[in-house]
Design a protein around this motif. Sequence first.
Motif, PDB file in Angstrom:
ATOM      1  N   LEU A  42      -3.341  35.026  49.015  1.00 56.10           N
ATOM      2  CA  LEU A  42      -2.513  36.234  48.913  1.00 56.10           C
ATOM      3  C   LEU A  42      -3.086  37.371  49.763  1.00 56.10           C
ATOM      4  O   LEU A  42      -2.372  38.000  50.542  1.00 56.10           O
ATOM      5  CB  LEU A  42      -2.402  36.675  47.451  1.00 56.10           C
ATOM      6  CG  LEU A  42      -1.578  35.745  46.554  1.00 56.10           C
ATOM      7  CD1 LEU A  42      -1.687  36.169  45.100  1.00 56.10           C
ATOM      8  CD2 LEU A  42      -0.123  35.718  46.990  1.00 56.10           C
ATOM      9  N   LEU A  43      -4.394  37.617  49.622  1.00 56.67           N
ATOM     10  CA  LEU A  43      -4.998  38.704  50.401  1.00 56.67           C
ATOM     11  C   LEU A  43      -5.003  38.385  51.897  1.00 56.67           C
ATOM     12  O   LEU A  43      -4.805  39.264  52.734  1.00 56.67           O
ATOM     13  CB  LEU A  43      -6.435  38.961  49.932  1.00 56.67           C
ATOM     14  CG  LEU A  43      -6.592  39.609  48.559  1.00 56.67           C
ATOM     15  CD1 LEU A  43      -8.058  39.712  48.203  1.00 56.67           C
ATOM     16  CD2 LEU A  43      -5.943  40.993  48.542  1.00 56.67           C
ATOM     17  N   GLY A  44      -5.212  37.100  52.198  1.00 56.01           N
ATOM     18  CA  GLY A  44      -5.286  36.678  53.599  1.00 56.01           C
ATOM     19  C   GLY A  44      -4.021  36.972  54.376  1.00 56.01           C
ATOM     20  O   GLY A  44      -4.068  37.241  55.583  1.00 56.01           O
ATOM     21  N   VAL A  45      -2.873  36.955  53.684  1.00 56.32           N
ATOM     22  CA  VAL A  45      -1.603  37.258  54.347  1.00 56.32           C
ATOM     23  C   VAL A  45      -1.687  38.619  55.036  1.00 56.32           C
ATOM     24  O   VAL A  45      -1.310  38.775  56.199  1.00 56.32           O
ATOM     25  CB  VAL A  45      -0.444  37.250  53.328  1.00 56.32           C
ATOM     26  CG1 VAL A  45       0.794  37.926  53.889  1.00 56.32           C
ATOM     27  CG2 VAL A  45      -0.124  35.817  52.914  1.00 56.32           C
ATOM     28  N   PHE A  46      -2.240  39.603  54.320  1.00 58.71           N
ATOM     29  CA  PHE A  46      -2.316  40.942  54.899  1.00 58.71           C
ATOM     30  C   PHE A  46      -3.347  41.009  56.018  1.00 58.71           C
ATOM     31  O   PHE A  46      -3.146  41.700  57.018  1.00 58.71           O
ATOM     32  CB  PHE A  46      -2.617  41.977  53.809  1.00 58.71           C
ATOM     33  CG  PHE A  46      -1.492  42.099  52.816  1.00 58.71           C
ATOM     34  CD1 PHE A  46      -0.335  42.786  53.154  1.00 58.71           C
ATOM     35  CD2 PHE A  46      -1.560  41.487  51.580  1.00 58.71           C
ATOM     36  CE1 PHE A  46       0.718  42.878  52.265  1.00 58.71           C
ATOM     37  CE2 PHE A  46      -0.507  41.573  50.682  1.00 58.71           C
ATOM     38  CZ  PHE A  46       0.634  42.267  51.027  1.00 58.71           C
ATOM     39  N   LEU A  47      -4.439  40.249  55.867  1.00 56.60           N
ATOM     40  CA  LEU A  47      -5.444  40.228  56.935  1.00 56.60           C
ATOM     41  C   LEU A  47      -4.845  39.642  58.202  1.00 56.60           C
ATOM     42  O   LEU A  47      -5.010  40.185  59.292  1.00 56.60           O
ATOM     43  CB  LEU A  47      -6.660  39.413  56.507  1.00 56.60           C
ATOM     44  CG  LEU A  47      -7.521  39.984  55.391  1.00 56.60           C
ATOM     45  CD1 LEU A  47      -8.694  39.056  55.090  1.00 56.60           C
ATOM     46  CD2 LEU A  47      -8.043  41.357  55.779  1.00 56.60           C
ATOM     47  N   VAL A  48      -4.125  38.521  58.062  1.00 53.94           N
ATOM     48  CA  VAL A  48      -3.549  37.867  59.241  1.00 53.94           C
ATOM     49  C   VAL A  48      -2.530  38.794  59.905  1.00 53.94           C
ATOM     50  O   VAL A  48      -2.535  38.975  61.128  1.00 53.94           O
ATOM     51  CB  VAL A  48      -2.903  36.520  58.859  1.00 53.94           C
ATOM     52  CG1 VAL A  48      -2.029  35.991  59.981  1.00 53.94           C
ATOM     53  CG2 VAL A  48      -3.981  35.497  58.510  1.00 53.94           C
ATOM     54  N   LEU A  49      -1.664  39.422  59.099  1.00 52.05           N
ATOM     55  CA  LEU A  49      -0.631  40.282  59.675  1.00 52.05           C
ATOM     56  C   LEU A  49      -1.230  41.538  60.316  1.00 52.05           C
ATOM     57  O   LEU A  49      -0.662  42.090  61.250  1.00 52.05           O
ATOM     58  CB  LEU A  49       0.388  40.683  58.611  1.00 52.05           C
ATOM     59  CG  LEU A  49       1.300  39.562  58.138  1.00 52.05           C
ATOM     60  CD1 LEU A  49       2.206  40.053  57.025  1.00 52.05           C
ATOM     61  CD2 LEU A  49       2.133  39.010  59.294  1.00 52.05           C
ATOM     62  N   ARG A  50      -2.392  41.988  59.813  1.00 53.59           N
ATOM     63  CA  ARG A  50      -3.040  43.150  60.414  1.00 53.59           C
ATOM     64  C   ARG A  50      -3.923  42.753  61.588  1.00 53.59           C
ATOM     65  O   ARG A  50      -4.664  43.574  62.107  1.00 53.59           O
ATOM     66  CB  ARG A  50      -3.917  43.851  59.365  1.00 53.59           C
ATOM     67  CG  ARG A  50      -3.120  44.649  58.371  1.00 53.59           C
ATOM     68  CD  ARG A  50      -3.949  45.013  57.175  1.00 53.59           C
ATOM     69  NE  ARG A  50      -3.144  45.761  56.232  1.00 53.59           N
ATOM     70  CZ  ARG A  50      -3.328  47.051  55.968  1.00 53.59           C
ATOM     71  NH1 ARG A  50      -4.306  47.711  56.515  1.00 53.59           N
ATOM     72  NH2 ARG A  50      -2.534  47.670  55.143  1.00 53.59           N
ATOM     73  N   LYS A  51      -3.882  41.477  61.962  1.00 53.45           N
ATOM     74  CA  LYS A  51      -4.726  40.942  63.029  1.00 53.45           C
ATOM     75  C   LYS A  51      -6.194  41.189  62.706  1.00 53.45           C
ATOM     76  O   LYS A  51      -6.999  41.552  63.555  1.00 53.45           O
ATOM     77  CB  LYS A  51      -4.356  41.567  64.377  1.00 53.45           C
ATOM     78  CG  LYS A  51      -2.893  41.317  64.704  1.00 53.45           C
ATOM     79  CD  LYS A  51      -2.442  41.948  65.968  1.00 53.45           C
ATOM     80  CE  LYS A  51      -1.004  41.577  66.256  1.00 53.45           C
ATOM     81  NZ  LYS A  51      -0.079  42.044  65.180  1.00 53.45           N
ATOM     82  N   MET A  52      -6.535  41.036  61.426  1.00 53.06           N
ATOM     83  CA  MET A  52      -7.900  41.271  60.980  1.00 53.06           C
ATOM     84  C   MET A  52      -8.466  40.041  60.295  1.00 53.06           C
ATOM     85  O   MET A  52      -9.354  40.158  59.443  1.00 53.06           O
ATOM     86  CB  MET A  52      -7.928  42.449  59.994  1.00 53.06           C
ATOM     87  CG  MET A  52      -7.570  43.765  60.624  1.00 53.06           C
ATOM     88  SD  MET A  52      -7.397  45.048  59.384  1.00 53.06           S
ATOM     89  CE  MET A  52      -9.083  45.584  59.267  1.00 53.06           C
ATOM     90  N   ALA A  53      -7.956  38.863  60.653  1.00 57.60           N
ATOM     91  CA  ALA A  53      -8.397  37.645  59.982  1.00 57.60           C
ATOM     92  C   ALA A  53      -9.914  37.515  60.048  1.00 57.60           C
ATOM     93  O   ALA A  53     -10.557  37.108  59.084  1.00 57.60           O
ATOM     94  CB  ALA A  53      -7.724  36.430  60.599  1.00 57.60           C
ATOM     95  N   MET A  54     -10.492  37.891  61.185  1.00 55.33           N
ATOM     96  CA  MET A  54     -11.932  37.718  61.335  1.00 55.33           C
ATOM     97  C   MET A  54     -12.732  38.743  60.525  1.00 55.33           C
ATOM     98  O   MET A  54     -13.924  38.573  60.314  1.00 55.33           O
ATOM     99  CB  MET A  54     -12.339  37.782  62.811  1.00 55.33           C
ATOM    100  CG  MET A  54     -11.846  36.601  63.628  1.00 55.33           C
ATOM    101  SD  MET A  54     -11.854  35.037  62.717  1.00 55.33           S
ATOM    102  CE  MET A  54     -13.596  34.636  62.780  1.00 55.33           C
ATOM    103  N   VAL A  55     -12.062  39.810  60.076  1.00 56.07           N
ATOM    104  CA  VAL A  55     -12.757  40.761  59.208  1.00 56.07           C
ATOM    105  C   VAL A  55     -13.110  40.080  57.887  1.00 56.07           C
ATOM    106  O   VAL A  55     -14.171  40.329  57.309  1.00 56.07           O
ATOM    107  CB  VAL A  55     -11.897  42.018  58.974  1.00 56.07           C
ATOM    108  CG1 VAL A  55     -12.549  42.922  57.961  1.00 56.07           C
ATOM    109  CG2 VAL A  55     -11.703  42.759  60.277  1.00 56.07           C
TER     110      VAL A  55
END
Lengths: 262, 291
Positions: free
Chosen positions: B19-32
Amino acid sequence: MIQQVENPILEVHDLTVSYDSKPVLWNVDLTIPEGALVGIMGPNGAGKSTLIKAIMGLLPLSSGYVKLFEQPLDTIRQRISYVPQKESVDWDFPTTVLDVVMMGRYGKLGLFKRPSKHDKEVALQCIEQVGMSDYIHRQISQLSGGQQQRAFLARALAQEADLYFMDEPFAGVDAATERAVISLLREMSTAGKTIIVVHHDLQSAQHYFDWVVLLNMHLVASGPTKDALTESLLEKTYGGKLTLLSEIGEQMRKTNLPKDIR
Amino acid sequence: MNDLLIIITASLVAASCGLLGVFLVLRKMAMVGDAISHAVLPGIVLAFLFSGSRDSISMVLGAGLLGVLTTLLIEFLHKKGRLQADASIGVTFTWLFALGVILISVFAGQVDLDQDCVLYGEIAYVPIDLWITDSGINMGPRVLYIAAINLLLVIIFIILGFKELKLTTFDPQFAGIVGISATTWNYLLMGMVSYTTVSSFEAVGAILVVALLVAPPATAYLLSKSLKNMLLLSLLFGLLTAILGYALAWQIEGSIAGAMATVAGVIFSFVFFVQWTKRIFAKSYSKKSLT
């Protein structure tokens, strides 16, 4: 030619904006009358987008102040609206046209509240106004440039604001969209809304706007279109025969500026 | 019974991360997410040294603080230091992780921790790490509770902040205009990611956390038309990863975390391949119908 007005809807006083302590806008002093359809014009890098972003509080000011409706920004946030440049968002974001337009209602909702039926009705109506009713459930990645711009415009309309800022709404759109958008802007202006548009094309400017702001790091002109959009002022803004002379003049002005804002 | 406990725990962790990863991926912050999951190590060690115990609350606090600090550092290097985003991430988390490794080796005698445990976790120990109350009642696996509370908080966070998270992810400038602070929501999200990483690392380890934060959302992204859709699909792929991953580990009698991360990659590849062939066919079809 800088004409100031009584009871302005927007007042910018002595505004200086810098990126990394390098000023990109100097000493801008202008007032805009209520209900005007305003074009902000100037060459690339003149600080047009910077000006509207600074007015809306998206950039820190190095000096000066901005008053909207004769009040500071935070008290009248609900009354302003913004159409950013199309390129400022990722159009592959998984969302639909209706969803994007609904975002225009979020500011009115407050924390934790969900959009109501009324919000949806407003959004649908705004979508109709820009002629996108056939696309409400379309994913935004499948829109053309003109349709993207219409969706953004509908989102701004859904804010039901009194003062609209639009950053190059005519960039990369088809002729039909451009005509539809300008007639919509005129309607809004007639209804008493004030619209401030960053614009590129000099040819169309004199037909589109009733107030023009000419900008090239400094404010060159601000006034009714027939007074501000003159050949000599355009030359001063865009360079040309008078470039050298005006550059010297500007240079003198700059050296007279107090140190603390440089 | 033990198998079921492991699968349930893994599913809970996968759901939170998905669930949280969805927002990371969409913010182009997956590597964060990757960065935070490594950079929390010194926080965990320091929390351990100060509190002298491995109780979850001090760990979560220590690691949570480090997680937010990581985000702040990355933002600072990128925005004020004008370093590229990926370089800022790389510099920040490697040195923080290294700091954690040094702390562990210096205080090796006092710290009942090692970096292997942080990186790989050991989900197989879930059923034997029990929560026994002071009166001696066996409440079942401790980690299961931690994972369940985590998922509950993640769900509450996303439901309450749904429109704010959506708007600040899609168009942070516009959010600023309407009075929703993109910075605030960014730190709230990163705080949740840090907390989730820490509460999950004991069970599944940092590497699987990264896989669960990125792979299921990335798979869902390939198929989604709306954000809600993407959240649900990411949840589904997360659960699928946990269940099939455990089945694979059982089959080959290998590392459970390794098997789950592998399955996550396989699911992604499969969906990617299907979507890719679909596109190719759609293209050649539309070409044919034109001629």
